[in-house]
Structure formats: structure tokens, C-alpha cells
Design a protein around this motif. Structure first.
Motif, PDB file in Angstrom:
ATOM      1  N   VAL A   1      -4.172  -0.584  -0.686  1.00  0.00           N
ATOM      2  CA  VAL A   1      -4.393  -1.996  -0.396  1.00  0.00           C
ATOM      3  C   VAL A   1      -5.876  -2.338  -0.582  1.00  0.00           C
ATOM      4  O   VAL A   1      -6.754  -1.629  -0.083  1.00  0.00           O
ATOM      5  CB  VAL A   1      -3.929  -2.344   1.033  1.00  0.00           C
ATOM      6  N   LEU A   2      -6.113  -3.433  -1.320  1.00  0.00           N
ATOM      7  CA  LEU A   2      -7.460  -3.933  -1.560  1.00  0.00           C
ATOM      8  C   LEU A   2      -7.568  -5.385  -1.108  1.00  0.00           C
ATOM      9  O   LEU A   2      -6.566  -6.100  -1.105  1.00  0.00           O
ATOM     10  CB  LEU A   2      -7.799  -3.896  -3.062  1.00  0.00           C
ATOM     11  N   ILE A   3      -8.783  -5.807  -0.786  1.00  0.00           N
ATOM     12  CA  ILE A   3      -9.029  -7.221  -0.549  1.00  0.00           C
ATOM     13  C   ILE A   3      -9.677  -7.803  -1.802  1.00  0.00           C
ATOM     14  O   ILE A   3     -10.097  -7.061  -2.711  1.00  0.00           O
ATOM     15  CB  ILE A   3      -9.900  -7.452   0.707  1.00  0.00           C
ATOM     16  N   PHE A   4      -9.789  -9.121  -1.864  1.00  0.00           N
ATOM     17  CA  PHE A   4     -10.280  -9.831  -3.043  1.00  0.00           C
ATOM     18  C   PHE A   4     -11.576  -9.225  -3.596  1.00  0.00           C
ATOM     19  O   PHE A   4     -11.673  -8.935  -4.781  1.00  0.00           O
ATOM     20  CB  PHE A   4     -10.481 -11.311  -2.690  1.00  0.00           C
ATOM     21  N   GLY A   5     -12.557  -9.022  -2.746  1.00  0.00           N
ATOM     22  CA  GLY A   5     -13.850  -8.518  -3.189  1.00  0.00           C
ATOM     23  C   GLY A   5     -13.823  -7.094  -3.722  1.00  0.00           C
ATOM     24  O   GLY A   5     -14.763  -6.668  -4.395  1.00  0.00           O
ATOM     25  N   GLU A   6     -12.764  -6.366  -3.433  1.00  0.00           N
ATOM     26  CA  GLU A   6     -12.641  -4.986  -3.934  1.00  0.00           C
ATOM     27  C   GLU A   6     -11.976  -4.921  -5.300  1.00  0.00           C
ATOM     28  O   GLU A   6     -11.933  -3.853  -5.911  1.00  0.00           O
ATOM     29  CB  GLU A   6     -11.844  -4.143  -2.930  1.00  0.00           C
ATOM     30  N   VAL A   7     -11.483  -6.044  -5.794  1.00  0.00           N
ATOM     31  CA  VAL A   7     -10.855  -6.078  -7.126  1.00  0.00           C
ATOM     32  C   VAL A   7     -11.975  -6.338  -8.133  1.00  0.00           C
ATOM     33  O   VAL A   7     -12.259  -7.472  -8.509  1.00  0.00           O
ATOM     34  CB  VAL A   7      -9.738  -7.139  -7.213  1.00  0.00           C
ATOM     35  N   THR A   8     -12.603  -5.268  -8.550  1.00  0.00           N
ATOM     36  CA  THR A   8     -13.759  -5.332  -9.440  1.00  0.00           C
ATOM     37  C   THR A   8     -13.328  -5.298 -10.906  1.00  0.00           C
ATOM     38  O   THR A   8     -12.156  -5.053 -11.217  1.00  0.00           O
ATOM     39  CB  THR A   8     -14.690  -4.141  -9.171  1.00  0.00           C
ATOM     40  N   ARG A   9     -14.302  -5.486 -11.783  1.00  0.00           N
ATOM     41  CA  ARG A   9     -14.048  -5.358 -13.229  1.00  0.00           C
ATOM     42  C   ARG A   9     -13.458  -3.989 -13.545  1.00  0.00           C
ATOM     43  O   ARG A   9     -12.559  -3.869 -14.365  1.00  0.00           O
ATOM     44  CB  ARG A   9     -15.336  -5.542 -14.029  1.00  0.00           C
ATOM     45  N   ASP A  10     -14.000  -2.948 -12.900  1.00  0.00           N
ATOM     46  CA  ASP A  10     -13.499  -1.592 -13.156  1.00  0.00           C
ATOM     47  C   ASP A  10     -12.048  -1.432 -12.720  1.00  0.00           C
ATOM     48  O   ASP A  10     -11.273  -0.743 -13.388  1.00  0.00           O
ATOM     49  CB  ASP A  10     -14.387  -0.550 -12.471  1.00  0.00           C
ATOM     50  N   VAL A  11     -11.680  -2.047 -11.606  1.00  0.00           N
ATOM     51  CA  VAL A  11     -10.279  -1.997 -11.162  1.00  0.00           C
ATOM     52  C   VAL A  11      -9.390  -2.648 -12.221  1.00  0.00           C
ATOM     53  O   VAL A  11      -8.362  -2.094 -12.607  1.00  0.00           O
ATOM     54  CB  VAL A  11     -10.100  -2.683  -9.789  1.00  0.00           C
ATOM     55  N   ILE A  12      -9.789  -3.816 -12.705  1.00  0.00           N
ATOM     56  CA  ILE A  12      -8.994  -4.521 -13.710  1.00  0.00           C
ATOM     57  C   ILE A  12      -8.928  -3.709 -15.003  1.00  0.00           C
ATOM     58  O   ILE A  12      -7.855  -3.579 -15.605  1.00  0.00           O
ATOM     59  CB  ILE A  12      -9.552  -5.947 -13.956  1.00  0.00           C
TER      60      ILE A  12
ATOM     61  N   PRO B   1       2.160 -19.775  -2.322  1.00  0.00           N
ATOM     62  CA  PRO B   1       0.723 -19.612  -2.579  1.00  0.00           C
ATOM     63  C   PRO B   1      -0.051 -19.150  -1.350  1.00  0.00           C
ATOM     64  O   PRO B   1       0.220 -19.567  -0.226  1.00  0.00           O
ATOM     65  CB  PRO B   1       0.265 -21.006  -2.999  1.00  0.00           C
ATOM     66  N   VAL B   2      -1.020 -18.283  -1.611  1.00  0.00           N
ATOM     67  CA  VAL B   2      -1.900 -17.735  -0.582  1.00  0.00           C
ATOM     68  C   VAL B   2      -3.326 -17.842  -1.119  1.00  0.00           C
ATOM     69  O   VAL B   2      -3.554 -17.588  -2.310  1.00  0.00           O
ATOM     70  CB  VAL B   2      -1.565 -16.242  -0.341  1.00  0.00           C
ATOM     71  N   ASP B   3      -4.262 -18.183  -0.267  1.00  0.00           N
ATOM     72  CA  ASP B   3      -5.667 -18.189  -0.659  1.00  0.00           C
ATOM     73  C   ASP B   3      -6.019 -16.777  -1.140  1.00  0.00           C
ATOM     74  O   ASP B   3      -5.930 -15.808  -0.378  1.00  0.00           O
ATOM     75  CB  ASP B   3      -6.526 -18.582   0.553  1.00  0.00           C
ATOM     76  N   ALA B   4      -6.396 -16.653  -2.406  1.00  0.00           N
ATOM     77  CA  ALA B   4      -6.646 -15.334  -2.989  1.00  0.00           C
ATOM     78  C   ALA B   4      -7.748 -14.579  -2.260  1.00  0.00           C
ATOM     79  O   ALA B   4      -7.702 -13.349  -2.171  1.00  0.00           O
ATOM     80  CB  ALA B   4      -7.002 -15.476  -4.468  1.00  0.00           C
ATOM     81  N   LYS B   5      -8.709 -15.298  -1.710  1.00  0.00           N
ATOM     82  CA  LYS B   5      -9.813 -14.627  -1.028  1.00  0.00           C
ATOM     83  C   LYS B   5      -9.398 -14.075   0.329  1.00  0.00           C
ATOM     84  O   LYS B   5     -10.130 -13.296   0.927  1.00  0.00           O
ATOM     85  CB  LYS B   5     -10.998 -15.569  -0.906  1.00  0.00           C
ATOM     86  N   LYS B   6      -8.216 -14.465   0.804  1.00  0.00           N
ATOM     87  CA  LYS B   6      -7.693 -13.950   2.074  1.00  0.00           C
ATOM     88  C   LYS B   6      -6.482 -13.038   1.856  1.00  0.00           C
ATOM     89  O   LYS B   6      -5.922 -12.519   2.812  1.00  0.00           O
ATOM     90  CB  LYS B   6      -7.281 -15.112   2.985  1.00  0.00           C
ATOM     91  N   ALA B   7      -6.076 -12.861   0.598  1.00  0.00           N
ATOM     92  CA  ALA B   7      -4.886 -12.073   0.273  1.00  0.00           C
ATOM     93  C   ALA B   7      -5.205 -10.579   0.252  1.00  0.00           C
ATOM     94  O   ALA B   7      -6.361 -10.164   0.230  1.00  0.00           O
ATOM     95  CB  ALA B   7      -4.340 -12.508  -1.085  1.00  0.00           C
TER      96      ALA B   7
END
Length: 168
Positions: free
Chosen positions: A147-158, A104-110
Motif C-alpha cells: 500500500v502506497l499513498i499519493f506522494g509515494e507514487v513516484t516516477r520510478d514507481v510508474i 471518486p476519491v480525492d487522489a491525495k487522500k487515496a
């Protein structure tokens, strides 16, 4: 009367100490994923694919386990649909599995790789996660992607990863 029982010179240090100690400690550490746990988004068993697993630990110490980072983000984007008991404010911690180490990794730091050749547990495009930028960069170089960070994984990315439904 109070001044004889509780000298004023002790009041400030004791008050400071009392305010610095939480009333109770909440354990928000990543939890082992039970074999029978099912993803609230798709119904799959996250314990079967440890390199993709993700979880949310709520402040009440309950947890939701996901079969992949994509389903974790789907959940976060529409929590009311998938969880009638919790609200976003109830989230204490969010974890994703390091794709290579399965830890496990803190998702906000992954670091997440978008657009790689790797397909998730449902054979759809997914977001392999990594604890370090170097590991994510190396994976993207070998398997393609960005490569993206947590905040860059937007609704549009999903939404861009949704190929019209899951494939088991």
C-alpha cells in the motif's frame, strides 16, 4: 463627505466580510465521465472501466479523464506532453475511483496498491485505489502488493509498472 455616507465603525466589518467572500466559486467536484471521453495518455475510454477511472479537474472547470491511476500519474509526470492548454498550477483537484465502490476519491487522500495480481484496463500492472487504508490493506492481503499513498507514487514507481507498452 465619505464619513457621512460610510461611517468608520462599519468600514472594518464590511471590509472583512468582503475579503472573506470569494469573487466567484469554482466547482472542483469530480465530474461524471462522458462515454465519449478519451484518456489523453493512451486514447482508451475511461467510462468503460469505472473501477480504474481517474480525473483531473482544472481551475477552469474543464477536466481530463484517465483510464487508470497509472495513466493519471504518467500525465502528471509529463503534463506538457499530454496537455498544451494547462500547466500544473491549473490543477484544481485530482480524483481516482475507489476500486471496489467505483466512486471518486480525492487522489491525495487515496491509498494505492502496488504489485497486486490486479491488472488495469490494458492488462498491465496498475495501481488499484481505495478510499480507506483498511480497504487497501485487505485488498493487498488478498491480491498481493504494498500500500502506497499519493506522494509515494513516484516516477520510478510508474516506470516499474511499464511493461514496455500497453496491451489492448
Amino acid at each position: 463627505m465619505i464619513s457621512r455616507l460610510f461611517p468608520a465603525r462599519l468600514a472594518a466589518p464590511l471590509l472583512a466580510l468582503a475579503l472573506s467572500i470569494p469573487a466567484f466559486a469554482v466547482d472542483l467536484a469530480a465530474q461524471a465521465i462522458p462515454r465519449a471521453a478519451r484518456c489523453p495518455v493512451c486514447g482508451m475510454y475511461p467510462a468503460r472501466t469505472p473501477q480504474w477511472a481517474a480525473q483531473i479537474v482544472f481551475n477552469d472547470q474543464s477536466a481530463s479523464h484517465f483510464d487508470s491511476p497509472v495513466d493519471l500519474f504518467r500525465f502528471l509526470n509529463n503534463m506538457v506532453l499530454f496537455d498544451k492548454q494547462h500547466k500544473p498550477a491549473d490543477i484544481g483537484a485530482i480524483y481516482v475511483a475507489d476500486y471496489e465502490r467505483k466512486t471518486p476519491v480525492d487522489a491525495k487522500k487515496a491509498f494505492f496498491v502496488l504489485g497486486s495480481k490486479a491488472t488495469g484496463p490494458m492488462n498491465d500492472p496498475n495501481l488499484p485505489a481505495f478510499a480507506s487504508r483498511e480497504a487497501a490493506d485487505a485488498f493487498a492481503k488478498a491480491q498481493g502488493g504494498k500500500v502506497l499513498i499519493f506522494g509515494e507514487v513516484t516516477r520510478d514507481v510508474i516506470k516499474s509498472l511499464n511493461s514496455g507498452g500497453h496491451h489492448h
